[in-house]
Scaffold this motif. Structure first.
Motif, PDB file in Angstrom:
ATOM      1  N   SER A 151      -6.612  13.148  -0.362  1.00 47.76           N
ATOM      2  CA  SER A 151      -7.238  12.723  -1.336  1.00 47.76           C
ATOM      3  C   SER A 151      -8.820  13.486  -1.243  1.00 47.76           C
ATOM      4  O   SER A 151      -9.411  13.855  -0.395  1.00 47.76           O
ATOM      5  CB  SER A 151      -7.703  11.315  -1.085  1.00 47.76           C
ATOM      6  N   LYS A 152      -9.088  13.723  -2.320  1.00 45.22           N
ATOM      7  CA  LYS A 152     -10.391  14.773  -2.380  1.00 45.22           C
ATOM      8  C   LYS A 152     -11.493  14.085  -2.187  1.00 45.22           C
ATOM      9  O   LYS A 152     -12.710  14.498  -1.705  1.00 45.22           O
ATOM     10  CB  LYS A 152     -10.403  15.435  -3.741  1.00 45.22           C
ATOM     11  N   LEU A 153     -11.631  12.573  -2.016  1.00 39.19           N
ATOM     12  CA  LEU A 153     -12.738  11.707  -1.691  1.00 39.19           C
ATOM     13  C   LEU A 153     -12.771  11.511  -0.040  1.00 39.19           C
ATOM     14  O   LEU A 153     -13.641  10.606   0.170  1.00 39.19           O
ATOM     15  CB  LEU A 153     -12.730  10.506  -2.293  1.00 39.19           C
ATOM     16  N   VAL A 154     -11.945  12.293   0.626  1.00 39.25           N
ATOM     17  CA  VAL A 154     -12.040  11.802   2.121  1.00 39.25           C
ATOM     18  C   VAL A 154     -12.424  13.293   3.167  1.00 39.25           C
ATOM     19  O   VAL A 154     -11.835  14.207   2.676  1.00 39.25           O
ATOM     20  CB  VAL A 154     -10.585  11.000   2.524  1.00 39.25           C
TER      21      VAL A 154
ATOM     22  N   LEU B  45       0.789  -1.256  -0.063  1.00 35.98           N
ATOM     23  CA  LEU B  45       0.158   0.013  -0.140  1.00 35.98           C
ATOM     24  C   LEU B  45       0.667   1.441   0.129  1.00 35.98           C
ATOM     25  O   LEU B  45       0.324   2.391  -0.392  1.00 35.98           O
ATOM     26  CB  LEU B  45      -0.983   0.065   1.145  1.00 35.98           C
ATOM     27  N   GLY B  46       1.840   1.203   0.719  1.00 38.02           N
ATOM     28  CA  GLY B  46       2.951   2.400   0.460  1.00 38.02           C
ATOM     29  C   GLY B  46       2.555   3.534   1.418  1.00 38.02           C
ATOM     30  O   GLY B  46       1.723   3.137   2.316  1.00 38.02           O
ATOM     31  N   ASP B  47       2.967   4.779   1.281  1.00 39.47           N
ATOM     32  CA  ASP B  47       2.783   6.041   2.030  1.00 39.47           C
ATOM     33  C   ASP B  47       2.341   6.987   1.360  1.00 39.47           C
ATOM     34  O   ASP B  47       2.785   7.111   0.265  1.00 39.47           O
ATOM     35  CB  ASP B  47       4.383   6.271   2.822  1.00 39.47           C
ATOM     36  N   ASN B  48       1.547   7.874   1.816  1.00 37.41           N
ATOM     37  CA  ASN B  48       1.078   9.134   1.172  1.00 37.41           C
ATOM     38  C   ASN B  48       0.415   8.467  -0.289  1.00 37.41           C
ATOM     39  O   ASN B  48       0.746   9.480  -1.287  1.00 37.41           O
ATOM     40  CB  ASN B  48       2.256  10.101   1.165  1.00 37.41           C
ATOM     41  N   ASN B  49       0.209   7.412  -0.596  1.00 32.14           N
ATOM     42  CA  ASN B  49      -0.371   6.853  -1.567  1.00 32.14           C
ATOM     43  C   ASN B  49      -1.762   7.292  -1.975  1.00 32.14           C
ATOM     44  O   ASN B  49      -2.728   6.543  -2.108  1.00 32.14           O
ATOM     45  CB  ASN B  49      -0.314   5.401  -1.541  1.00 32.14           C
ATOM     46  N   VAL B  50      -1.905   8.691  -2.736  1.00 26.15           N
ATOM     47  CA  VAL B  50      -3.208   9.374  -2.609  1.00 26.15           C
ATOM     48  C   VAL B  50      -3.730   8.585  -4.170  1.00 26.15           C
ATOM     49  O   VAL B  50      -5.116   8.370  -4.133  1.00 26.15           O
ATOM     50  CB  VAL B  50      -2.957  10.748  -2.972  1.00 26.15           C
ATOM     51  N   GLN B  51      -2.936   8.398  -5.059  1.00 25.11           N
ATOM     52  CA  GLN B  51      -3.300   7.688  -6.231  1.00 25.11           C
ATOM     53  C   GLN B  51      -3.936   6.253  -5.962  1.00 25.11           C
ATOM     54  O   GLN B  51      -5.150   6.225  -6.584  1.00 25.11           O
ATOM     55  CB  GLN B  51      -2.085   7.549  -7.292  1.00 25.11           C
TER      56      GLN B  51
ATOM     57  N   ALA C 191     -14.945   1.464  -4.294  1.00 25.56           N
ATOM     58  CA  ALA C 191     -15.930   1.218  -3.300  1.00 25.56           C
ATOM     59  C   ALA C 191     -16.872   2.248  -3.405  1.00 25.56           C
ATOM     60  O   ALA C 191     -18.000   2.005  -2.449  1.00 25.56           O
ATOM     61  CB  ALA C 191     -15.146   1.647  -2.023  1.00 25.56           C
ATOM     62  N   GLY C 192     -17.119   2.919  -4.356  1.00 22.03           N
ATOM     63  CA  GLY C 192     -18.266   3.672  -4.625  1.00 22.03           C
ATOM     64  C   GLY C 192     -18.433   4.994  -4.115  1.00 22.03           C
ATOM     65  O   GLY C 192     -19.248   5.811  -4.165  1.00 22.03           O
ATOM     66  N   TYR C 193     -16.929   5.586  -4.049  1.00 15.18           N
ATOM     67  CA  TYR C 193     -17.098   7.126  -3.292  1.00 15.18           C
ATOM     68  C   TYR C 193     -16.739   8.029  -4.493  1.00 15.18           C
ATOM     69  O   TYR C 193     -16.017   7.603  -5.590  1.00 15.18           O
ATOM     70  CB  TYR C 193     -16.104   7.127  -2.236  1.00 15.18           C
ATOM     71  N   SER C 194     -16.949   9.164  -4.507  1.00 12.00           N
ATOM     72  CA  SER C 194     -16.323  10.249  -5.181  1.00 12.00           C
ATOM     73  C   SER C 194     -16.662  11.508  -4.531  1.00 12.00           C
ATOM     74  O   SER C 194     -16.618  11.508  -3.456  1.00 12.00           O
ATOM     75  CB  SER C 194     -17.403  10.165  -6.430  1.00 12.00           C
ATOM     76  N   GLU C 195     -16.086  12.594  -5.446  1.00  9.85           N
ATOM     77  CA  GLU C 195     -15.724  13.710  -4.759  1.00  9.85           C
ATOM     78  C   GLU C 195     -17.139  14.431  -4.399  1.00  9.85           C
ATOM     79  O   GLU C 195     -17.043  15.134  -3.421  1.00  9.85           O
ATOM     80  CB  GLU C 195     -15.654  14.736  -5.958  1.00  9.85           C
ATOM     81  N   SER C 196     -18.380  14.136  -4.986  1.00  5.06           N
ATOM     82  CA  SER C 196     -19.588  14.675  -4.285  1.00  5.06           C
ATOM     83  C   SER C 196     -19.992  13.702  -3.434  1.00  5.06           C
ATOM     84  O   SER C 196     -20.814  14.145  -2.747  1.00  5.06           O
ATOM     85  CB  SER C 196     -20.596  14.578  -5.385  1.00  5.06           C
TER      86      SER C 196
ATOM     87  N   ASP D 198      -7.334   6.758  -4.228  1.00  3.71           N
ATOM     88  CA  ASP D 198      -8.461   7.326  -5.257  1.00  3.71           C
ATOM     89  C   ASP D 198      -8.972   6.173  -5.702  1.00  3.71           C
ATOM     90  O   ASP D 198     -10.302   5.855  -5.810  1.00  3.71           O
ATOM     91  CB  ASP D 198      -8.092   8.515  -5.871  1.00  3.71           C
ATOM     92  N   LYS D 199      -8.082   5.259  -6.305  1.00  2.54           N
ATOM     93  CA  LYS D 199      -8.702   4.379  -7.032  1.00  2.54           C
ATOM     94  C   LYS D 199      -9.550   3.278  -6.217  1.00  2.54           C
ATOM     95  O   LYS D 199     -10.463   2.940  -6.882  1.00  2.54           O
ATOM     96  CB  LYS D 199      -7.446   3.510  -7.700  1.00  2.54           C
ATOM     97  N   LEU D 200      -8.860   3.006  -5.174  1.00  5.19           N
ATOM     98  CA  LEU D 200      -9.809   2.009  -4.171  1.00  5.19           C
ATOM     99  C   LEU D 200     -11.101   2.677  -3.920  1.00  5.19           C
ATOM    100  O   LEU D 200     -12.035   1.860  -3.938  1.00  5.19           O
ATOM    101  CB  LEU D 200      -8.912   1.772  -3.104  1.00  5.19           C
ATOM    102  N   LEU D 201     -11.136   3.961  -3.609  1.00  8.02           N
ATOM    103  CA  LEU D 201     -11.946   4.646  -3.063  1.00  8.02           C
ATOM    104  C   LEU D 201     -13.356   4.710  -4.058  1.00  8.02           C
ATOM    105  O   LEU D 201     -14.427   4.468  -3.681  1.00  8.02           O
ATOM    106  CB  LEU D 201     -11.767   6.040  -2.389  1.00  8.02           C
ATOM    107  N   ARG D 202     -12.729   4.859  -5.395  1.00  5.84           N
ATOM    108  CA  ARG D 202     -13.833   4.935  -6.277  1.00  5.84           C
ATOM    109  C   ARG D 202     -14.526   3.487  -6.566  1.00  5.84           C
ATOM    110  O   ARG D 202     -15.758   3.400  -6.974  1.00  5.84           O
ATOM    111  CB  ARG D 202     -13.305   5.382  -7.731  1.00  5.84           C
TER     112      ARG D 202
END
Lengths: 298, 342, 520
Positions: C388-391, C336-342, C351-356, C345-349
C-alpha cells in the motif's frame, strides 16, 4: 624513522608524489600490491556508490526468483530464503559496511589525532592520565568493547559507527603522540638556540610531514579492521536493524541453511568481506613500504 | 646478581601496579556503559506481569534506585574484597558461571594459540629462509589474506567443508551428546578431566570437538606470526651468531630451524602475549559459531538479559587475563633477554 | 620439522576420531532428547514458558492430568472431585500414600501451601490462580477445597496446569522465586512426577531418572538426558549423526522439510494449538483508531508468510481461537482477507492518511524468543504492508527482556507475539488479550465494557450453547475492533531415530516422557 625535514605542507605532499613515481619506475612488488589495493577499493567504492548500475534486482525484492535457488544464469549468486537475489544484496551490502568502516575511521582519527597532539605537546599530568586511559583501551580486546557499546546504543547506523570508532581512537592517539614527543625534543632544543621562533608554528611544520605518511597508512589499515569489526557485530546480531542489506547479517541468516545444501548465502558475502579488507590492507601496506620502508617490518 | 634480582623485583612490582589503574579504567567505562543501556533487568527477572510495587521493591533491594556514583563506589568496594557480586537475573554469584565457563574459553584459546604457532612460525621461518623468492612472496600473501578473513566466516567455511560435506569433524559443542559431561567434569578442562577419569572414548571425543574451532583461530591469527617470525628471522640470519655457526660448518637446515629460530623465538613469545587480546576477541566469535559454552557466549547471553553484574564481571576477568598474560610475558622477556634494561 | 609433527598429529586425530564417532549407538538405558529451548525458572510460581512447563509435567504433577495424547482429564494426584451446585466450590479427594521423590509425604497441606505460595509471589502465571481462586482449604490430610470467585466451567483444566502443581514445602522457599534447583534446600528438586532431576546444568544438560516414589506407572525408559543446543543447525546435524535420539523444538523450517522427506527418521506432527499474531497498542497514539488497525490487518498475507518463511509448514489462522478448538470461526477471512491492498487503502483514506501523509509506524519483533524465523516474518510482513502506498514501516527488534518492558511502557505500537495454550479452552485465547486486565498485561491495553461482559458470561456459564453464541459474537467483533491480528497456527514437529516409539503429544501439547520406549 624517516629523516627529519623542515618543509611546508605543500612540499610534503610533493615529496610523497615523488616517492610514488620513484617506486613506479622501480616496478617493485610493493608497487603492484599498492596498485592492486587501490583497484579493489575503487571497484568496491563504485559498487557502493552506484549499486543500481550493477545489481539485476532490488535487494529487498522478495519475489526476485526461486526460494533458496542455487547459483544460475539469472542469479549468479543464487537466491536466499526469502527469494531475494544474493548478488544484488551483496552489491548493496557494500554500502553499509564501507560507509560504517570509513566513517568510523574518520571519527576515530578526528578524535585521536588532536588528542595525541595535545597530550604530547602539553605533557605533564594531563598527558599521563590520557595516555593511561588510551593504553587501557588499546590493550583490551577491541571487539569486546565494541560489543558492549553496540549493546548499549542499540541497532542503527550511527550507533554502530560510534561503537566501532571508539576502539580505534587509541591507535591514532599513540601514533601522533609518539611523533609529537620526539619532535618536541628536537624542536625545543633548536628553538632554544634559534631566535624568536614561535614554537607552535614550528611544531606544525615539523610534525605534519612526518606524521601524515603514518596516519594515512594507519587510516587505511584501520578501515580494514573496522570492516571486520562491523561484520562481526552484525553477525552477532548487534548491528543494523533488519531490512538494510548487510554482509554480516546475511551470513548469520545463511548459516541456518547450510545443512540443506544452500552454501551460497554465506560464501559470497564472506568473500566480499575478505576482498574489501584485503584491498585496504594492501593499500596500507603498500603505502607503508613505499613511503617508509621498514616502518612496519618490526 | 642480587642487584639484578632487586631490580627485577622492582620492575615486576612497578608493572603490576601500573596494570591496576588500567583494569580500573576499563571497569569504570563498562560500568557507565551498562547503566546507560536500555532494558530493565528487574522486568527481565520478575516477568511482565509483576505488579509495580514488587518491581520497585526489587529495584531497591538491588540498589538500582541509588544515584550512579553511589552504585559505582559500592561496586568498587565489592571488588576490593575480591567479590564480583551477584547476578541480577539468576540467583547465583557472578563468579559461578564465570568459573564454570572460563575453562572452556581457556581450553579453546590455548589450543588455538598452539595452532597459531604451529602454523605461523614454521611458515615465517621458511619464508625468511627463502627470502625474496616466489615462495616467500606466496607465504607473505597468505599471511595478509588470512588476516582479512573474518574469524566467524572461516569457522563457517570449515564447518561447511569438514563438518557438513565431508563429515570428518563435529561442528558444535565440546562433547558429543552421548558423552555425559557430569560423569567426568572436575576442573572444567575436558582434556585433563577425561584423562583423569580414564575415559579415553570421551578424551578422543573432546579432542575431536576442539579441533575445528581451535584451528579456525589458528589459521586466522597465524598471519601475524608469519610476518613476525619472518622479520625476526631475517634479523637473526644476518647476525654474527649465525655467521659463526655457518662458518663452523653446521648444515644450513639446522642453522635456520634450530639455532636461528631459537633466538628469534623470544620476541615471538612477547608478541604472543600482546596477541592474547586478539585471541580472546576471536574466541568470542568462534564460540558463537561453534556453540562453544564459554565466556564469550556467556557475555552475549547476559547482555541480552541485561545482567549488569555478570557482564561487568566477565569484562573484568577478560581484562585481568589480558593484563596478566602481558605481565608474565614482559617478565619472562626481562628475565630471559639480558639486553632488556630494567 | 614442526610442521611435520602437526601434520602427523592431524592425521592421527582424524583417524581416531573417525573410529570414535562410529561407536555411538542408541542405548536402551537412556534417551537423549535435543532441544534449543531454555529453562527459565524452576518454580511454578513464575515459570510461564513452554519448555519449563514441560519439565514440570514430567518431574511434578497436578491433582488432575490429561490422558497422554488427548484432551481428556483423568485423576492425577487427586482420585476424584466434586463440585457444588453453584459451581464455585471444588472439593478434591487426594490419593493416599503418595510421597515426594525424597520421601517427604504428600498431603493436602502441601497443596494448600503451594497454591497460596503462587498467589503470594504473584509471578507471571499467577493470574491463572488469582483470577479464579478465592481461597483454598485443607480440612483433612486428604481433602482439598477450592473456593472460587465465581463459577468457572473449565476449572478442572486449570487445575491440570503447572501453577497448580503441589511443590515440596520442605525444600521450596516460601517467598522467593527459585531459578535453579541448586538453590533449593538440599540442593536438589524433589517432586511427584514420573521422573526426578538427577543433575542440572543450565543450558547444557539435564538428566532425569525414573522416580521410584511415583504413584503411577513407571516409565519404560529409566533415564532421559535433555541436551540443550544453541542453534537448530547443529541440532539437526546431531540427529543425522545419530548423536541424539529425539529432537523437539525448534528446528529451522528448511531442516524440518529435509527431515520429513527423509525416511531414516520418524516424524511426529503435533496438532497445533500454538498461534502467532500481531498486537496493537490500542489505548493511545497511532493505533487507537480501530479503522487503522483493520487496514493493517487487511494488508497481511498469511499464506505468503507461511510459504516464504515457514516453507508451508503452518496453517493460516483467521481467528484468535485456533482451528480444531471448539467455537472456532474464520471471520477474519471474510471480513478483511489477505493481501487486501484495496480495502486497506480505502480504510486508510477514511482514517485520514494519503500518499503524502502515509501511515508511518515501527513494527517490532523479538529475534530469538520464538525462534530465529521472526526476523524473516517481520521482513515479509513489512514488504506486504508497503504494497500500500499509504504505509511506511520500519522494523525494530528487542530481546525478550527489553521487549516485555517496551510493551509495558507502551513504546511498541505494533508487535508480534506468540501463544501456547495454558488450558484448553477458547477463553485462554481471547480474554487474555482483550479482557481489560489481561490486555493491559500484554501491552495491548484494550478495554471495552461490552467485551468484558461477554467474557464474564462465557466464563461463568456452563451451557455450551450460550458459550458458543458468545464466542461467535466475540470473534465477529474482533474483526471490527482488531486488538490483535491472528496470522498463523503452528505445527510442531518431533523427529526421532527409527527405534524410538511412544511419542504421545496431543492438542494440549503436553509431552510426557514416560510413554516413550525403544523398539528393538
Amino acid at each position: 624513522m624517516s629523516t627529519r625535514v623542515s618543509l611546508s605542507p605543500a612540499g610534503a605532499i610533493g615529496k610523497i608524489f615523488r616517492s610514488f613515481s620513484e617506486a613506479g619506475r622501480k616496478y617493485g612488488v610493493e608497487w603492484w600490491i599498492l596498485i592492486a589495493g587501490i583497484v579493489i577499493i575503487l571497484a568496491v567504492a563504485y559498487i557502493a556508490f552506484f549499486p543500481q548500475t550493477l545489481a539485476p534486482y532490488d535487494p529487498l525484492d522478495q519475489n526476485a526468483g526461486p526460494q533458496l535457488g542455487a547459483p544460475s544464469a539469472s542469479h549468479p549468486m543464487g537466491t536466499d530464503n526469502l527469494s531475494r537475489d544474493v548478488l544484488s544484496r551483496t552489491l548493496y551490502g557494500s554500502r553499509t559496511i564501507l560507509g560504517v568502516a570509513f566513517a568510523a575511521a574518520l571519527v576515530s582519527s578526528l578524535i585521536g589525532i588532536p588528542l595525541g597532539l595535545l597530550s604530547g605537546f602539553v605533557g605533564g599530568v594531563l598527558d599521563r592520565v590520557i595516555s593511561l586511559i588510551m593504553d587501557s583501551l588499546y590493550s583490551f580486546p577491541g571487539l569486546i568493547l565494541a560489543i558492549a557499546f553496540a549493546a548499549m546504543l542499540g541497532p542503527g547506523v550511527v550507533n554502530i559507527t560510534l561503537a566501532v570508532a571508539v576502539i580505534y581512537i587509541p591507535t591514532y592517539f599513540r601514533l601522533v603522540r609518539g611523533q609529537t614527543l620526539s619532535v618536541k625534543e628536537e624542536v625545543y632544543v633548536e628553538a632554544a638556540r634559534a631566535l624568536g621562533a614561535r614554537r607552535p608554528a614550528i611544531m606544525w611544520r615539523y610534525i605534519f610531514p612526518n606524521v601524515i605518511a603514518s596516519v594515512v597508512v594507519v587510516f587505511s589499515l584501520n578501515i580494514a579492521d573496522a570492516i571486520m569489526t562491523e561484520a562481526a557485530l552484525s553477525y552477532i546480531g548487534l548491528g543494523l536493524p533488519a531490512g538494510i542489506p548487510d554482509w554480516g547479517m546475511d551470513i548469520a541468516m545463511g548459516k541456518k541453511f547450510l545443512p540443506s545444501g544452500a552454501w551460497w548465502m554465506i560464501t559470497f558475502p564472506g568473500l566480499m568481506i575478505v576482498i574489501l579488507a584485503l584491498g585496504f590492507t594492501m593499500l596500507g601496506e603498500g603505502l607503508a613500504e613505499i613511503l617508509n620502508p621498514r616502518l612496519l617490518e618490526r | 646478581m642480587e642487584h639484578q634480582m632487586k631490580n627485577l623485583l622492582k620492575y615486576f612490582v612497578t608493572r603490576t601496579l601500573l596494570a591496576i589503574p588500567m583494569i580500573f579504567i576499563l571497569l569504570s567505562l563498562v560500568f557507565v556503559i551498562l547503566r546507560v543501556m536500555p532494558g530493565d533487568p528487574v522486568v527481565s527477572m520478575l516477568g511482565a506481569h509483576a505488579p509495580p510495587e514488587v518491581i520497585e521493591q526489587k529495584r531497591v533491594e538491588l540498589g538500582l534506585n541509588k544515584p550512579l556514583i553511589a552504585q559505582y563506589f559500592s561496586y568498587l568496594g565489592q571488588l576490593a574484597r575480591f567479590d564480583l557480586g551477584d547476578s541480577m537475573i539468576f540467583h547465583q554469584k557472578v563468579s559461578q558461571p564465570i568459573l564454570d565457563k572460563l575453562p572452556a574459553t581457556l581450553e579453546l584459546t590455548l589450543t588455538g594459540m598452539l595452532f597459531v604457532l604451529a602454523i605461523g612460525v614454521p611458515l615465517g621461518a621458511y619464508a625468511a629462509n627463502k627470502r625474496r623468492t616466489g615462495r616467500d612472496f606466496g607465504i607473505r600473501l597468505y599471511g595478509n589474506i588470512v588476516y582479512c578473513i573474518p574469524v566467524f566466516w572461516m569457522g563457517l567455511m570449515l564447518q561447511l567443508i569438514f563438518g557438513i560435506w565431508l563429515g570428518w569433524f563435529p561442528i558444535a559443542g565440546r562433547t558429543g551428546s552421548r558423552i555425559f559431561v557430569s560423569t567426568f567434569e572436575k576442573t572444567g578442562f575436558y582434556i585433563i578431566d577425561t584423562l583423569l577419569a580414564g575415559n579415553i572414548h570421551a578424551f578422543i571425543d573432546v579432542l575431536y570437538h576442539l579441533f575445528l574451532p581451535a584451528i579456525t583461530l589458528g589459521i586466522v591469527l597465524s598471519g601475524i606470526f608469519v610476518r613476525l617470525t619472518r622479520a625476526n628471522m631475517l634479523d637473526v640470519l644476518r647476525s654474527d651468531y649465525v655467521l659463526a655457526a655457518r662458518a663452523r660448518g653446521i648444515p644450513e637446515g639446522r642453522v635456520v630451524y634450530r639455532h636461528a629460530l631459537k633466538n628469534a623465538f623470544i620476541p615471538i613469545l612477547t608478541m604472543m602475549g600482546l596477541q592474547f587480546a586478539l585471541l580472546l576477541a576471536g574466541a568470542i566469535l568462534t564460540e558463537t559459531t561453534f556453540s562453544w559454552p564459554g565466556m564469550g557466549r556467556l557475555l552475549l547471553e547476559r547482555i541480552y538479559l541485561r545482567d549488569y553484574p555478570t557482564i561487568q564481571g566477565v569484562i573484568v576477568v577478560f581484562a585481568l587475563f589480558v593484563t596478566a598474560v602481558s605481565l608474565i610475558v614482559d617478565l619472562a622477556y626481562a628475565i630471559i633477554d639480558p639486553r632488556v634494561k630494567y | 620439522m614442526r610442521r611435520l609433527f602437526t601434520l602427523c598429529l592431524l592425521l592421527v586425530l582424524v583417524a581416531v576420531g573417525a573410529f570414535a564417532s562410529g561407536s555411538q549407538q542408541t542405548s536402551g538405558e537412556s534417551l537423549v532428547y535435543a532441544t534449543t529451548e531454555k529453562i527459565t525458572d524452576m518454580d511454578p510460581a513464575n515459570a510461564y514458558d513452554f519448555h519449563t512447563w514441560e519439565i514440570y509435567q514430567n518431574v511434578a504433577g497436578g491433582l488432575l492430568k490429561y490422558k497422554p495424547g488427548t484432551t481428556e482429564l483423568e485423576p492425577g494426584l487427586a482420585e476424584s472431585y466434586t463440585v457444588n451446585d453453584a459451581g464455585d466450590v471444588y472439593t478434591f479427594k487426594l490419593r493416599q500414600g503418595v510421597k515426594f521423590s525424597d520421601g517427604t509425604p504428600f498431603n493436602a497441606q502441601a497443596v494448600k501451601w503451594s497454591i497460596e505460595r503462587v498467589m503470594r509471589i504473584a509471578g507471571d502465571p499467577s493470574w491463572l490462580v488469582t483470577d479464579f481462586v478465592d481461597s483454598v482449604e485443607a480440612p483433612d490430610a486428604n481433602t482439598v477445597v477450592f473456593k472460587l470467585k465465581g463459577p468457572v466451567g473449565f476449572f478442572p483444566s486449570l487445575v491440570a496446569s503447572v501453577p497448580y502443581f503441589p511443590m515440596n514445602p520442605e525444600i521450596y522457599p516460601p517467598d522467593t522465586i527459585v531459578k535453579d534447583p541448586t538453590e533449593l534446600k538440599g540442593g536438589a528438586f524433589a517432586g511427584l512426577g514420573a521422573y526426578k532431576i538427577t543433575s542440572f546444568k543450565r543450558d547444557e544438560e539435564v538428566i532425569l531418572d525414573a522416580n521410584p516414589n511415583y504413584y503411577g506407572q513407571a516409565p519404560k525408559i529409566p533415564r532421559i538426558v535433555i541436551r540443550y543446543f544453541a542453534d537448530a543447525t547443529t541440532m539437526r546435524l546431531a540427529l543425522e549423526n545419530k548423536e541424539v535420539d529425539l529432537v523437539y523444538k525448534s528446528l529451522n523450517p528448511s531442516d524440518i522439510k529435509d527431515l520429513m522427506a527423509n525416511d531414516a527418521y520418524t516424524t511426529f506432527q503435533v496438532p497445533g494449538a500454538q498461534i502467532r499474531y500481531l498486537c496493537f497498542e490500542t489505548s493511545e497514539g497511532t493505533f487507537s483508531n480501530n479503522i487503522t488497525r483493520q487496514a493493517v490487518a487487511a494488508l497481511i498475507g498469511r499464506q505468503e508468510i507461511i510459504d516464504k518463511v515457514f516453507l508451508g509448514l503452518n496453517e493460516p489462522l483467521y481467528s484468535m481461537v485456533p482451528k480444531g478448538m471448539i467455537y472456532h470461526t474464520d471471520d477474519f477471512k471474510e471480513a478483511l482477507g489477505d493481501n487486501n491492498v484495496q480495502l486497506a487503502d480505502k480504510l486508510l483514506r477514511q482514517a485520514g492518511y494519503s500518499e503524502s501523509n502515509p501511515l508511518s509506524f515501527e513494527l517490532w519483533y523479538t529475534p530469538s524468543h520464538y525462534g530465529d524465523t521472526e526476523v524473516n516474518m517481520a521482513e515479509v510482513a513489512k514488504a506486504q504492508m508497503e504494497r500500500s502506498k499509504l504505509v511506511k514501516v520500519s522494523l525494530k527488534s528487542a530481546e525478550w527482556a527489553t521487549y516485555v518492558e517496551k510493551w509495558n511502557t507502551k513504546e511498541m505500537k505494533a508487535f508480534f507475539l506468540g501463544w501456547y495454550p495454558d488450558y484448553i479452552d477458547p477463553d485462554n485465547y481471547t480474554a487474555a488479550f482483550a479482557g481489560t486486565s489481561g490486555s493491559a498485561g500484554m501491552g495491548i491495553f484494550f478495554s471495552n465494557a461490552q467485551w468484558d461482559a461477554l467474557f464474564k458470561k462465557e466464563q461463568t456459564s456452563p451451557d455450551p450453547k450460550v458459550r458458543e453464541q458468545v464466542f461467535q459474537e466475540l470473534q465477529q467483533r474482533w474483526t471490527k475492533q482488531v486488538p490483535t491480528v491472528p496470522i498463523f497456527q503452528g505445527n510442531l514437529f518431533v523427529f526421532t531415530q527409527p527405534g524410538v516409539k511412544g511419542v504421545t503429544i496431543g492438542p494440549t501439547m503436553i509431552f510426557n516422557y514416560n510413554t516413550l520406549y525403544f523398539e528393538k
